[in-house]
Design a protein around this motif. Structure first.
Motif, PDB file in Angstrom:
ATOM      1  N   ILE A 238       0.838  -1.206   0.000  1.00  0.00           N
ATOM      2  CA  ILE A 238       0.000   0.000   0.000  1.00  0.00           C
ATOM      3  C   ILE A 238       0.870   1.251   0.000  1.00  0.00           C
ATOM      4  O   ILE A 238       0.630   2.193  -0.771  1.00  0.00           O
ATOM      5  N   LEU A 239       1.882   1.283   0.855  1.00  0.00           N
ATOM      6  CA  LEU A 239       2.727   2.465   0.970  1.00  0.00           C
ATOM      7  C   LEU A 239       3.464   2.767  -0.333  1.00  0.00           C
ATOM      8  O   LEU A 239       3.645   3.932  -0.693  1.00  0.00           O
ATOM      9  N   PHE A 240       3.895   1.738  -1.037  1.00  0.00           N
ATOM     10  CA  PHE A 240       4.650   1.940  -2.263  1.00  0.00           C
ATOM     11  C   PHE A 240       3.759   2.275  -3.457  1.00  0.00           C
ATOM     12  O   PHE A 240       4.221   2.919  -4.403  1.00  0.00           O
ATOM     13  N   CYS A 241       2.518   1.857  -3.435  1.00  0.00           N
ATOM     14  CA  CYS A 241       1.679   1.951  -4.632  1.00  0.00           C
ATOM     15  C   CYS A 241       0.621   3.051  -4.599  1.00  0.00           C
ATOM     16  O   CYS A 241       0.079   3.402  -5.645  1.00  0.00           O
ATOM     17  N   PHE A 242       0.296   3.592  -3.427  1.00  0.00           N
ATOM     18  CA  PHE A 242      -0.784   4.568  -3.329  1.00  0.00           C
ATOM     19  C   PHE A 242      -0.258   5.889  -2.799  1.00  0.00           C
ATOM     20  O   PHE A 242       0.355   5.947  -1.737  1.00  0.00           O
ATOM     21  N   SER A 243      -0.532   6.944  -3.555  1.00  0.00           N
ATOM     22  CA  SER A 243      -0.100   8.282  -3.168  1.00  0.00           C
ATOM     23  C   SER A 243      -0.990   8.827  -2.058  1.00  0.00           C
ATOM     24  O   SER A 243      -2.161   8.465  -1.939  1.00  0.00           O
ATOM     25  N   ASP A 244      -0.413   9.725  -1.263  1.00  0.00           N
ATOM     26  CA  ASP A 244      -1.159  10.337  -0.167  1.00  0.00           C
ATOM     27  C   ASP A 244      -1.337  11.839  -0.362  1.00  0.00           C
ATOM     28  O   ASP A 244      -2.266  12.436   0.158  1.00  0.00           O
ATOM     29  N   SER A 245      -0.431  12.466  -1.103  1.00  0.00           N
ATOM     30  CA  SER A 245      -0.449  13.914  -1.231  1.00  0.00           C
ATOM     31  C   SER A 245      -1.611  14.390  -2.089  1.00  0.00           C
ATOM     32  O   SER A 245      -1.841  13.885  -3.199  1.00  0.00           O
ATOM     33  N   THR A 246      -2.359  15.354  -1.577  1.00  0.00           N
ATOM     34  CA  THR A 246      -3.437  15.990  -2.351  1.00  0.00           C
ATOM     35  C   THR A 246      -3.123  17.453  -2.633  1.00  0.00           C
ATOM     36  O   THR A 246      -3.874  18.111  -3.335  1.00  0.00           O
ATOM     37  N   TRP A 247      -2.031  17.966  -2.067  1.00  0.00           N
ATOM     38  CA  TRP A 247      -1.644  19.338  -2.320  1.00  0.00           C
ATOM     39  C   TRP A 247      -1.293  19.509  -3.802  1.00  0.00           C
ATOM     40  O   TRP A 247      -0.530  18.738  -4.361  1.00  0.00           O
ATOM     41  N   GLY A 248      -1.876  20.500  -4.432  1.00  0.00           N
ATOM     42  CA  GLY A 248      -1.641  20.733  -5.851  1.00  0.00           C
ATOM     43  C   GLY A 248      -2.772  20.260  -6.729  1.00  0.00           C
ATOM     44  O   GLY A 248      -2.798  20.569  -7.926  1.00  0.00           O
TER      45      GLY A 248
ATOM     46  N   ARG B  20       5.675   1.083  -9.944  1.00  0.00           N
ATOM     47  CA  ARG B  20       5.296   2.467  -9.684  1.00  0.00           C
ATOM     48  C   ARG B  20       5.911   3.399 -10.717  1.00  0.00           C
ATOM     49  O   ARG B  20       5.275   4.362 -11.165  1.00  0.00           O
ATOM     50  N   ALA B  21       7.165   3.153 -11.100  1.00  0.00           N
ATOM     51  CA  ALA B  21       7.836   3.986 -12.093  1.00  0.00           C
ATOM     52  C   ALA B  21       7.197   3.837 -13.465  1.00  0.00           C
ATOM     53  O   ALA B  21       7.027   4.824 -14.198  1.00  0.00           O
ATOM     54  N   ILE B  22       6.835   2.597 -13.840  1.00  0.00           N
ATOM     55  CA  ILE B  22       6.170   2.378 -15.134  1.00  0.00           C
ATOM     56  C   ILE B  22       4.825   3.096 -15.174  1.00  0.00           C
ATOM     57  O   ILE B  22       4.473   3.744 -16.162  1.00  0.00           O
ATOM     58  N   PHE B  23       4.067   2.993 -14.074  1.00  0.00           N
ATOM     59  CA  PHE B  23       2.791   3.702 -13.991  1.00  0.00           C
ATOM     60  C   PHE B  23       2.992   5.209 -14.163  1.00  0.00           C
ATOM     61  O   PHE B  23       2.279   5.872 -14.921  1.00  0.00           O
ATOM     62  N   GLY B  24       3.984   5.757 -13.460  1.00  0.00           N
ATOM     63  CA  GLY B  24       4.250   7.183 -13.573  1.00  0.00           C
ATOM     64  C   GLY B  24       4.721   7.577 -14.958  1.00  0.00           C
ATOM     65  O   GLY B  24       4.351   8.651 -15.469  1.00  0.00           O
ATOM     66  N   ALA B  25       5.541   6.731 -15.601  1.00  0.00           N
ATOM     67  CA  ALA B  25       6.045   7.038 -16.942  1.00  0.00           C
ATOM     68  C   ALA B  25       4.918   7.053 -17.964  1.00  0.00           C
ATOM     69  O   ALA B  25       4.858   7.948 -18.822  1.00  0.00           O
ATOM     70  N   VAL B  26       4.026   6.073 -17.891  1.00  0.00           N
ATOM     71  CA  VAL B  26       2.878   6.038 -18.816  1.00  0.00           C
ATOM     72  C   VAL B  26       2.024   7.290 -18.621  1.00  0.00           C
ATOM     73  O   VAL B  26       1.625   7.944 -19.598  1.00  0.00           O
ATOM     74  N   ARG B  27       1.758   7.637 -17.376  1.00  0.00           N
ATOM     75  CA  ARG B  27       0.941   8.820 -17.094  1.00  0.00           C
ATOM     76  C   ARG B  27       1.643  10.099 -17.535  1.00  0.00           C
ATOM     77  O   ARG B  27       1.001  11.043 -18.008  1.00  0.00           O
ATOM     78  N   PHE B  28       2.980  10.139 -17.411  1.00  0.00           N
ATOM     79  CA  PHE B  28       3.722  11.345 -17.759  1.00  0.00           C
ATOM     80  C   PHE B  28       3.873  11.514 -19.268  1.00  0.00           C
ATOM     81  O   PHE B  28       3.635  12.601 -19.813  1.00  0.00           O
TER      82      PHE B  28
END
Length: 472
Positions: free
Chosen positions: A42-52, A172-180
């Motif tokens: 959970i800690l590695f896969c789910f973001s917590d920050s909502t700022w922005g 997590r990096a692959i997910f972020g790369a696809v989204r980016f």
């Protein structure tokens, strides 16, 4: 702010909690690794920050807040902690778990109970005293640290933990790369949504940057450490993984992440033998130069018209003075202490100052942008000395044992200490204490060297019993 739940949602959450809590208790007693792996996932896969974000929604870390004093995830952590305590009491003859840290855990529990008593006497609500804007997450951090240490007891466990870290960092990096690259990047983007900068980011949550940095460190360690034999295929995969993780940090445009990653690479450089330092320094310097260049071109050039270093510290430069820039917040908090330096303003305490200069705070003055400053504001010099003592005990433990570690135990111990170095800039100028996910990540890195030393001791006992069954 967490949106209000409908009666049906409240009922579902309460029923779910009533079923989950005894299940978690039983599972941790029988198979603690499953619970800890679940938390790490959970800690590695789910973001917590909502700022922005322009629109904020409840996430997995806030579920249950409003119905209970704490989130459901925090309640599960507490239940697992009670189960771990009972399991430990049932087997007091077992190996000691992080003995240098035990007195600090007891001291923080006593300190928090003291604030509860004083707060209730002053008419403060219990949920405010134990709120996340206080120091409760320090207790969460230490409970999780002990859970992780208890869960991993053998060389095979260490390999599984390291494999899980690398696998989750990859996903997590692959997910972020696809989204980016294919979409619009992270929706939590204060640079674009609040500052009007035309940039998209990989991840804004500092914890996602930590996951990428920890993965990058593990890859670099495996690629450079003598004695690690890798085929060309594995080496190629690790190089690609390293580049992806470094790119994730670079394209997130977080200064604390960039500095934290630099500290991790510097630490690895110091751990390498002399013959490997030169080649590593060339590769690392090239990577960090590329990261800094991207960083400056896309974000920092808007902050200052001077050189890159001036842009990096544009809001904390000494020339701006303590009453201006980012340090004004700490100055205002210090001015608000007013005779409360010894024990702080209480876990419920706030500070005051020029609202125009502190406009980024909104109307919430219950925290400051410094982990150490936050502990000082809430618990005074007493709490700050305890917190610094805890971290000093951790550093001292690692320094005493680092050269006696080998193999996977050495990687785990080094990765844990490097992870701690990543969090140093955030502890200085960030808001880690009020963030559940951040403090849990810090608890993970605090646990890793203790696990590594436990594995080393296990190897020594195995060799003494029968050298044929010792782990190499």
């Amino acid at each position: 702010m967490t949106p209000a739940l409908s009666p049906a949602e409240v009922t579902i959450n309460v029923v779910g909690a009533l079923f989950a809590i005894p299940i978690v208790f039983g599972i941790f007693i029988k198979a603690p690794k499953l619970v800890v792996f679940g938390f790490i996932g959970i800690l590695f896969c789910f973001s917590d920050s909502t700022w922005g974000q322009l629109e904020t929604d409840a996430n997995i870390y806030s579920r249950g807040v409003g119905m209970f004093y704490f989130s459901l995830l925090n309640l599960i952590l507490m239940v697992a902690g009670v189960a771990a305590l009972l399991k430990r009491l049932a087997n007091p003859q077992g190996p000691q778990l992080a003995p240098p840290m035990a007195k600090y855990l007891a001291a923080f529990v006593f300190l928090l109970l003291g604030h509860v008593v004083v707060g209730l006497m002053q008419g403060i609500e219990l949920d405010v005293i134990l709120g996340y804007s206080g120091i409760f997450n320090v207790l969460n951090m230490m409970v999780f640290m002990y859970l992780v240490i208890m869960a991993f007891e053998s060389e095979k466990d260490t390999q599984r933990l390291l494999l899980m870290i690398i696998a989750l960092a990859t996903l997590r990096a692959i997910f972020g790369a696809v989204r980016f690259f294919l979409f619009d990047g992270d929706t939590a983007n204060p640079y674009r949504n609040f500052e009007g900068l035309d940039i998209k980011i990989f991840y804004f949550d500092i914890n996602d940057n930590f996951v990428a940095s920890l993965g990058a460190f593990c890859a670099a360690w495996l690629l450079t450490t003598p004695g690690v034999k890798l085929g060309w295929f594995k080496r190629g995969l690790l190089i690609a993984f390293l580049v992806l993780e470094v790119a994730a940090v670079a394209l997130s445009f977080r200064r604390t992440s960039l500095i934290g990653l630099g500290l991790m690479f510097l630490f690895l450089f110091l751990r390498l033998p002399g013959t490997r330092k030169f080649m590593f320094s060339i590769v690392a310097a090239g990577l960090l130069a590329a990261v800094a260049s991207v960083f400056y071109e896309h974000r920092l050039q808007f902050a200052s018209e001077d050189d890159m270093l001036s842009s990096l510290i544009y809001d904390i430069a000494p020339s701006r003075g303590i009453k201006d820039g980012r340090f004004y917040e700490l100055y205002a908090a210090a001015q608000s202490m007013d005779g409360n330096w010894l024990f702080g303003r209480g876990t419920w305490g706030t500070f005051s100052g020029d609202r125009e200069r502190l406009s980024y705070h909104g109307d919430d003055f219950s925290f400051v942008h410094s982990g150490f400053g936050h502990v000082l504001l809430k618990t005074g010099i007493v709490g700050l000395l305890l917190f610094c003592g805890l971290l000093a005990a951790y550093v001292g433990f690692y320094m005493r044992h680092r050269n006696s570690l080998a193999g996977y135990a050495r990687l785990l111990g080094d990765a844990g200490f490097a992870g701690f170095l990543f969090w140093v800039p955030t502890l200085l100028v960030g808001t880690p204490i009020i963030e559940f996910r951040t403090m849990m990540m810090l608890g993970l890195v605090l646990a890793m060297p203790f696990i590594a030393v436990g594995i080393r001791n296990y190897q020594v006992r195995a060799y003494q019993y029968d050298p044929r069954y010792a782990v190499a």
